[in-house]
Each structure stands twice: as structure tokens, then as C-alpha cells.
Enzyme design. Structure first.
Site, PDB file in Angstrom:
ATOM      1  N   ASN A 112     -10.467  -0.346   0.006  1.00  0.00           N
ATOM      2  CA  ASN A 112      -8.933  -0.347   0.035  1.00  0.00           C
ATOM      3  C   ASN A 112      -8.346  -0.813  -1.225  1.00  0.00           C
ATOM      4  OD1 ASN A 112      -6.346  -0.652   0.577  1.00  0.00           O
ATOM      5  ND2 ASN A 112      -6.476  -1.551   2.469  1.00  0.00           N
TER       6      ASN A 112
ATOM      7  N   HIS B  35      -3.402   7.143   2.371  1.00  0.00           N
ATOM      8  CA  HIS B  35      -3.967   5.902   2.078  1.00  0.00           C
ATOM      9  C   HIS B  35      -5.304   5.266   2.661  1.00  0.00           C
ATOM     10  CE1 HIS B  35      -4.092   1.534   1.075  1.00  0.00           C
ATOM     11  NE2 HIS B  35      -3.942   1.067   2.211  1.00  0.00           N
TER      12      HIS B  35
ATOM     13  N   CYS C 254       0.797  -1.258   0.176  1.00  0.00           N
ATOM     14  CA  CYS C 254       0.024  -0.033   0.100  1.00  0.00           C
ATOM     15  C   CYS C 254       0.968   1.473  -0.037  1.00  0.00           C
ATOM     16  CB  CYS C 254      -0.839  -0.259   1.134  1.00  0.00           C
ATOM     17  SG  CYS C 254      -1.927  -1.396   1.236  1.00  0.00           S
TER      18      CYS C 254
END
Ligand code: UT7
Length: 321
Positions: free
Chosen positions: A278, A248, A111
Site C-alpha cells: 500500500n 487504491h 490515500c
């Protein structure tokens, strides 16, 4: 000398999957997912690939920047879910775009991948090796998720975002920090291929995402604010100087926790995870592209970008837009 973002783009799979649909797959509820994560819906591939989504996002970023594919000198795709082990996704994208002069390779920092790729572009461009770079964060996480595991399948989505960057003399990236802690790699992992040759074979091999959600959660709410404070100190700025924190997009509660620790105004933390879930390395560039398309980014604004994830990896940068 620095680098600045001169164009953004993004691409999402056509199919949207609302929380309600997931209740047909696992023992969960729309209410649980919304309350614990803030996610309502996500886009899931029915055929789109990391390479095809990254290509679309890159085409849009090029168009937004007013650049031709042949002008690109460096092309990086941040991904942890490529279709192929070989060739890398960036080479596939290079071919599809016709970016014939671009040195192309992938970067996997989960990520934090897009952020690390942006910093890598900075290092190449600042040292005079290249003058510009096209950077995508792209994922089809739905192929590495166990759709029978309710603690992970509700979290993730597929998509891609991209930015075009070039050398600049003023503004752009003012500073960055990046960190890795491999000792905590087990809290978020996914096997690739088991060892299987004439001399050895692995059994008990897990090819889907395994996660200790609570560990990841507490890591994020502690380390992310600390890394943001570190990069702000490095650049001589304070939380009050930042117009937008582009974080994020993992969990609404993580974003709220970071905002609280920084004692910042929640309005400065844009969120799109309610619609996209996500998307790992795609999260930051997709959100940036949405903000850009909405006209919410204007020259002179101060942005903090911050990513964190498997590795563990995390980092942040300050950008003068
Ligand atoms: O990019 C980084 C990627 N990873 C992350 O960002 C993950 C960070 N962590 C999280 O977002 C949260 O930890 C989760 C959303 C994954 C889980 O939320 P939580 O508040 O930490 O829940 P929990 O794991 O402590 O589980 C609480 C309960 C458990 O039941 P019991 O043991 O209390 O009976 C779970 O089995 O919730 C249960 N549970 C669910 N219930 C309904 C776990 N997943 C679900 C679900 N639906 N989907």
C-alpha cells in the site's frame, strides 16, 4: 470541457523487501501476510525521498506526454509523508524539474490524495485558470511506520506515480465524487511534531501510524462501492460500462469485497499490491502507469479511479481514456 491524462510515469525505490524478510523483524509469516492482504513484497527506501521519487515520476510523465517542464502551469504533489514541513515537496520538485512557470503546492488527503489532486486540477483547468497540470502521488511511508508493529509494518510500501493532464473538449474526466468524514479520523492517524515551546509541551505523543485495521477495512468495503455507484449514476453509466476499476491498492481482500458488492467481473480490477504494498497516494498513479506501459489502456476505454484512506477521505471519478 474536461481534462484528460496525456502521460504517466512512476518511480520505485531500488530495494525490494519480501514478506520473508519481515519475519526477522516482527512475529509474522509470509503465509499470514499473503492470505490477509495479498502482499508478497514492497519497495522500501534506502535513501530515496518523496521529492526524489516524485521528481523521477514527473520526469517520466512529462516524457510520456511529450511535454517540456517549462510548459507546466500547475504542479501538485499529493503526499502524507513529506521530508520537510517547509518548503512543500511540490516546490522542491518544481526546482528539480525546472518547471519554472508552474504554481506548485502539496495536497494531503492520505490515500485519496492523488484523486483529490486530480479533481483539484480539473477545477482549475475547467475554470480557465490553467491549461495543464502535472500531478504526483508520492510517499516514503517507511519513515512514519513503526517497524515493531506487525499490524501496520507489513502493509505499506514507498514509491511515486505521476500524470500529466491537459484541457480537452471530449472525453477525459466525465464526473467525480469526493467525501471526507473527519469524525472518524482516529481510525487511521499519525502525529507530526509534538507541541514543545516555552509554555507547553506534549507528552504521550505518537509519531508513527496508528490504525484500527478492521474499522478501515469495513469502511472501505461499504463506502467505496457506494461512491463508485454514485459517480456512475452521475455520469449515466453502469458497472457493465466500465472497462477497468483502478482502485487504491490497500488489501486484496478489500478489492475483492468491492468487486463482489458491485457484482463486477474480477478481471476488470487490476492489482499490483502483491509487488508494491500500500503506497497511499502513490498507489493509483503507479498502477495507472503500469497499465499504460503494458498497453492495457486504449483510447475510448472507460475507467473508474477510486481512492480511500485516512481522514477519512474517499472518492471516485470516471474517465474516458
Ligand atoms: O490505505 C488504507 C490503509 N489501511 C488499510 O487498508 C487497512 C485495512 N485493514 C486491513 O487490511 C486488515 O484489517 C489488516 C490486514 C490490517 C488486518 O487483517 P485482519 O484480518 O483484520 O486481522 P485482525 O486485525 O482482525 O487480526 C487478527 C489476528 C490478531 O490476533 P488475535 O487477536 O486473533 O490473536 C492479530 O494480532 O491477527 C494478528 N495479526 C497478525 N498475525 C501475524 C495482526 N497482524 C499480524 C501479522 N502477522 N502481521
Amino acid at each position: 470541457m474536461s481534462i484528460k491524462i496525456i502521460g504517466t510515469g512512476s518511480a520505485l525505490p531500488v530495494k525490494q523487501v519480501a514478506n520473508g524478510e519481515l519475519t526477522k523483524l516482527v512475529d509474522t509469516s509470509d503465509e499470514w501476510i499473503r492470505e490477509r492482504t495479498g502482499i508478497r513484497s514492497r519497495h522500501i527506501s534506502t535513501g530515496e525521498t518523496v521529492a526524489s521519487l516524485a521528481t523521477q515520476a514527473c520526469q517520466k510523465a512529462l516524457q510520456n506526454a511529450g511535454k517540456e517542464a517549462a510548459e507546466v502551469e500547475l504542479l501538485m504533489v499529493a503526499t502524507c509523508s513529506p521530508e520537510l514541513a517547509l518548503p512543500c515537496t511540490a516546490c522542491q520538485v518544481q526546482d528539480k524539474l525546472g518547471a519554472v512557470h508552474a504554481v506548485s503546492f502539496d495536497l494531503n488527503a492520505a490515500c485519496a490524495g492523488f484523486l483529490f489532486a486530480l479533481h483539484t486540477a480539473y477545477a482549475y483547468i475547467a475554470s480557465g485558470i490553467y491549461r495543464n497540470a502535472l500531478i504526483a502521488g508520492a510517499e516514503v511511508l517507511s519513515k512514519i511506520i513503526d517497524w515493531a508493529d506487525r499490524s501496520t509494518c507489513i502493509l505499506f510500501g514507498d514509491g511515486a506515480g505521476a500524470v500529466m493532464v491537459e484541457r480537452c473538449d471530449e472525453g477525459g474526466i466525465l464526473g467525480f465524487v469526493q467525501c471526507s468524514d473527519g469524525s472518524r479520523g482516529r481510525v487511521l492517524s499519525c502525529g507530526s511534531r509534538p507541541l514543545n515551546n516555552p509554555y507547553a509541551s506534549q507528552t504521550d505523543f505518537e509519531t508513527y501510524v496508528q490504525m484500527d485495521g478492521r474499522e478501515v477495512f469495513s469502511f472501505a468495503v461499504r463506502q467505496v462501492p457506494a461512491s463508485i455507484e454514485e459517480v456512475l449514476e452521475k455520469t449515466g453509466l453502469t458497472v457493465e460500462d466500465v472497462d477497468l476499476f483502478v482502485l487504491h491498492q490497500a488489501n486484496r481482500r478489500i478489492i475483492d469485497g468491492i468487486c463482489k458488492r458491485l457484482k463486477a467481473d474480477p478481471d476488470r480490477f487490476p492489482v499490483n499490491l502483491d509487488r508494491v504494498g500500500n503506497m497511499s497516494s502513490a498507489a493509483i498513479p503507479v498502477l495507472l502507469d503500469e497499465l499504460n506501459a503494458q498497453g492495457r489502456l486504449s483510447a475510448g476505454m472507460t475507467l473508474v479511479l477510486s481512492g480511500f484512506g485516512a481522514g477519512l477521505t474517499y472518492g471516485a471519478c470516471v474517465i474516458k481514456w
